[in-house]
Design a protein around this motif. Structure first.
Motif, PDB file in Angstrom:
ATOM      1  N   LYS A   2     -20.713-104.049 -22.681  1.00 40.03           N
ATOM      2  CA  LYS A   2     -19.317-104.199 -23.113  1.00 40.03           C
ATOM      3  C   LYS A   2     -19.256-104.651 -24.583  1.00 40.03           C
ATOM      4  N   GLU A   3     -20.054-105.641 -24.925  1.00 37.04           N
ATOM      5  CA  GLU A   3     -19.973-106.224 -26.274  1.00 37.04           C
ATOM      6  C   GLU A   3     -20.518-105.268 -27.336  1.00 37.04           C
ATOM      7  N   ILE A   4     -21.566-104.527 -27.024  1.00 38.82           N
ATOM      8  CA  ILE A   4     -22.092-103.566 -28.007  1.00 38.82           C
ATOM      9  C   ILE A   4     -21.044-102.494 -28.287  1.00 38.82           C
ATOM     10  N   SER A   5     -20.376-102.015 -27.242  1.00 37.86           N
ATOM     11  CA  SER A   5     -19.384-100.968 -27.521  1.00 37.86           C
ATOM     12  C   SER A   5     -18.146-101.536 -28.205  1.00 37.86           C
ATOM     13  N   LEU A   6     -17.835-102.802 -27.938  1.00 38.21           N
ATOM     14  CA  LEU A   6     -16.683-103.446 -28.592  1.00 38.21           C
ATOM     15  C   LEU A   6     -16.941-103.667 -30.092  1.00 38.21           C
ATOM     16  N   TRP A   7     -18.110-104.151 -30.431  1.00 40.81           N
ATOM     17  CA  TRP A   7     -18.408-104.514 -31.824  1.00 40.81           C
ATOM     18  C   TRP A   7     -19.016-103.357 -32.616  1.00 40.81           C
ATOM     19  N   PHE A   8     -19.660-102.422 -31.919  1.00 38.38           N
ATOM     20  CA  PHE A   8     -20.352-101.313 -32.590  1.00 38.38           C
ATOM     21  C   PHE A   8     -19.920 -99.981 -31.981  1.00 38.38           C
ATOM     22  N   TYR A  61     -38.689-108.241 -31.622  1.00 37.99           N
ATOM     23  CA  TYR A  61     -37.531-107.407 -31.312  1.00 37.99           C
ATOM     24  C   TYR A  61     -37.136-106.557 -32.514  1.00 37.99           C
ATOM     25  N   LYS A  62     -36.443-105.471 -32.216  1.00 38.81           N
ATOM     26  CA  LYS A  62     -36.081-104.480 -33.238  1.00 38.81           C
ATOM     27  C   LYS A  62     -34.582-104.526 -33.508  1.00 38.81           C
ATOM     28  N   LEU A  63     -34.232-104.619 -34.781  1.00 41.09           N
ATOM     29  CA  LEU A  63     -32.826-104.638 -35.194  1.00 41.09           C
ATOM     30  C   LEU A  63     -32.304-103.206 -35.227  1.00 41.09           C
ATOM     31  N   VAL A  64     -31.289-102.919 -34.409  1.00 39.42           N
ATOM     32  CA  VAL A  64     -30.747-101.557 -34.364  1.00 39.42           C
ATOM     33  C   VAL A  64     -29.264-101.499 -34.741  1.00 39.42           C
ATOM     34  N   GLY A  65     -28.657-102.680 -34.988  1.00 36.80           N
ATOM     35  CA  GLY A  65     -27.261-102.704 -35.449  1.00 36.80           C
ATOM     36  C   GLY A  65     -27.022-103.983 -36.223  1.00 36.80           C
ATOM     37  N   VAL A 122     -21.646-112.333 -38.392  1.00 38.41           N
ATOM     38  CA  VAL A 122     -22.666-111.284 -38.489  1.00 38.41           C
ATOM     39  C   VAL A 122     -22.949-110.786 -37.070  1.00 38.41           C
ATOM     40  N   GLY A 123     -22.595-109.545 -36.824  1.00 46.02           N
ATOM     41  CA  GLY A 123     -22.827-108.931 -35.515  1.00 46.02           C
ATOM     42  C   GLY A 123     -24.117-108.126 -35.548  1.00 46.02           C
ATOM     43  N   MET A 124     -24.899-108.247 -34.495  1.00 47.43           N
ATOM     44  CA  MET A 124     -26.188-107.546 -34.456  1.00 47.43           C
ATOM     45  C   MET A 124     -26.449-106.971 -33.077  1.00 47.43           C
ATOM     46  N   VAL A 125     -27.186-105.867 -33.057  1.00 45.05           N
ATOM     47  CA  VAL A 125     -27.729-105.357 -31.802  1.00 45.05           C
ATOM     48  C   VAL A 125     -29.248-105.403 -31.924  1.00 45.05           C
ATOM     49  N   TRP A 126     -29.880-106.067 -30.959  1.00 51.33           N
ATOM     50  CA  TRP A 126     -31.344-106.193 -30.925  1.00 51.33           C
ATOM     51  C   TRP A 126     -31.874-105.462 -29.710  1.00 51.33           C
ATOM     52  N   GLU A 127     -33.029-104.846 -29.867  1.00 50.96           N
ATOM     53  CA  GLU A 127     -33.615-104.010 -28.811  1.00 50.96           C
ATOM     54  C   GLU A 127     -35.039-104.459 -28.488  1.00 50.96           C
ATOM     55  N   GLY A 128     -35.381-104.417 -27.210  1.00 51.64           N
ATOM     56  CA  GLY A 128     -36.763-104.672 -26.790  1.00 51.64           C
ATOM     57  C   GLY A 128     -36.818-105.166 -25.359  1.00 51.64           C
ATOM     58  N   PRO A 129     -38.033-105.338 -24.832  1.00 49.65           N
ATOM     59  CA  PRO A 129     -38.208-105.749 -23.438  1.00 49.65           C
ATOM     60  C   PRO A 129     -37.528-107.086 -23.152  1.00 49.65           C
ATOM     61  N   SER A 130     -36.717-107.122 -22.095  1.00 45.15           N
ATOM     62  CA  SER A 130     -36.042-108.347 -21.632  1.00 45.15           C
ATOM     63  C   SER A 130     -35.242-109.049 -22.719  1.00 45.15           C
ATOM     64  N   VAL A 131     -34.716-108.282 -23.677  1.00 39.49           N
ATOM     65  CA  VAL A 131     -34.058-108.919 -24.830  1.00 39.49           C
ATOM     66  C   VAL A 131     -32.774-109.653 -24.434  1.00 39.49           C
ATOM     67  N   ILE A 132     -32.118-109.236 -23.348  1.00 39.84           N
ATOM     68  CA  ILE A 132     -30.885-109.940 -22.951  1.00 39.84           C
ATOM     69  C   ILE A 132     -31.241-111.359 -22.515  1.00 39.84           C
ATOM     70  N   GLY A 161     -22.786 -93.762 -35.017  1.00 47.23           N
ATOM     71  CA  GLY A 161     -23.900 -94.080 -35.908  1.00 47.23           C
ATOM     72  C   GLY A 161     -24.060 -95.554 -36.246  1.00 47.23           C
ATOM     73  N   GLU A 162     -23.243 -96.413 -35.658  1.00 51.69           N
ATOM     74  CA  GLU A 162     -23.345 -97.842 -35.998  1.00 51.69           C
ATOM     75  C   GLU A 162     -24.546 -98.523 -35.356  1.00 51.69           C
ATOM     76  N   VAL A 163     -25.033 -97.942 -34.265  1.00 51.00           N
ATOM     77  CA  VAL A 163     -26.292 -98.403 -33.686  1.00 51.00           C
ATOM     78  C   VAL A 163     -27.305 -97.300 -33.955  1.00 51.00           C
ATOM     79  N   VAL A 164     -28.458 -97.694 -34.479  1.00 49.57           N
ATOM     80  CA  VAL A 164     -29.418 -96.713 -35.004  1.00 49.57           C
ATOM     81  C   VAL A 164     -30.676 -96.670 -34.125  1.00 49.57           C
ATOM     82  N   ASN A 165     -31.034 -95.492 -33.665  1.00 53.71           N
ATOM     83  CA  ASN A 165     -32.302 -95.313 -32.953  1.00 53.71           C
ATOM     84  C   ASN A 165     -33.395 -95.066 -33.980  1.00 53.71           C
ATOM     85  N   TRP A 166     -34.410 -95.914 -33.985  1.00 52.82           N
ATOM     86  CA  TRP A 166     -35.528 -95.678 -34.906  1.00 52.82           C
ATOM     87  C   TRP A 166     -36.807 -96.211 -34.276  1.00 52.82           C
ATOM     88  N   THR A 167     -37.937 -95.729 -34.742  1.00 51.01           N
ATOM     89  CA  THR A 167     -39.226 -96.129 -34.188  1.00 51.01           C
ATOM     90  C   THR A 167     -39.871 -97.146 -35.104  1.00 51.01           C
TER      91      THR A 167
END
Ligand code: RTP
Length: 157
Positions: free
Chosen positions: A134-140, A37-41, A80-90, A144-150
């Motif tokens: 809901k939680e991503i928008s509440l915490w981040f 998974y990719k760390l985006v926040g 420590v709050g984080m946003v993780w990205e990837g297939p079926s990550v929820i 620019g707090e969530v970053v799109n990157w490859t």
């Protein structure tokens, strides 16, 4: 970005104060990284009481609500709050965390490997697409707090 069912699906994962206090931040980040998974926040904070109350709004009628909000916000350790990205990550994030009550969390899960009590279960993870949004928008919520990157990993994992 963030759409459930796509490779850009996102979830909110938090290391709670007991997880920070027990020096498990690196371990938890590492498990999500190694899975692919990719760390985006990422942020470290003592959450304001209003943020914790909103985050746990569904539990506001529970007898443990006041204690839960205090534990999250009293500043004896940050979150420590984080946003993780990837297939079926929820869904996979919840599986990686293990059952809410560590007495029922399987060995190999974060809770199953590192904790014993429901009131000190060291991590949080969004339980549905709706709560992730809901939680991503509440915490981040800030720009620019969530970053799109490859990630170069995406080709290989
Ligand atoms: P989380 O939101 O933290 O990932 O937990 P969850 O969805 O797996 O569980 P939920 O039922 O939403 O409960 C949220 C958090 O409240 C605390 N809790 N304490 N009986 C108790 O003392 C009790 N029950 C729940 C836990 O920290 C739980 O993670």
């Amino acid at each position: 970005y963030g759409a459930p069912g796509t490779s850009k699906e996102r979830t909110f994962i938090a290391v709670k104060p007991d997880g920070v206090q027990r020096n498990l931040v690196g371990e938890i980040i590492s498990r999500f990284e190694r899975r692919g998974y990719k760390l985006v926040g990422l942020k470290l904070l003592v959450p304001p009481v209003e943020l914790a109350k909103e985050h746990y709004a569904d539990l506001s009628s529970k007898p443990f609500f006041a204690g839960l909000v205090d534990y999250m916000t009293n500043g004896r350790a940050p979150v420590v709050g984080m946003v993780w990205e990837g297939p079926s990550v929820i869904k996979q994030g919840r599986i990686m965390l293990g059952a809410t009550d560590p007495k029922n969390s399987g060995t190999g899960t974060i809770r199953g490997d590192f904790c014993l009590s429901i009131g000190r279960n060291i991590v949080h993870g969004s339980d549905s697409a709706e709560s992730a949004e809901k939680e991503i928008s509440l915490w981040f919520g800030g720009k620019g707090e969530v970053v799109n990157w490859t990630s170069n990993n995406e080709e290989w994992v």
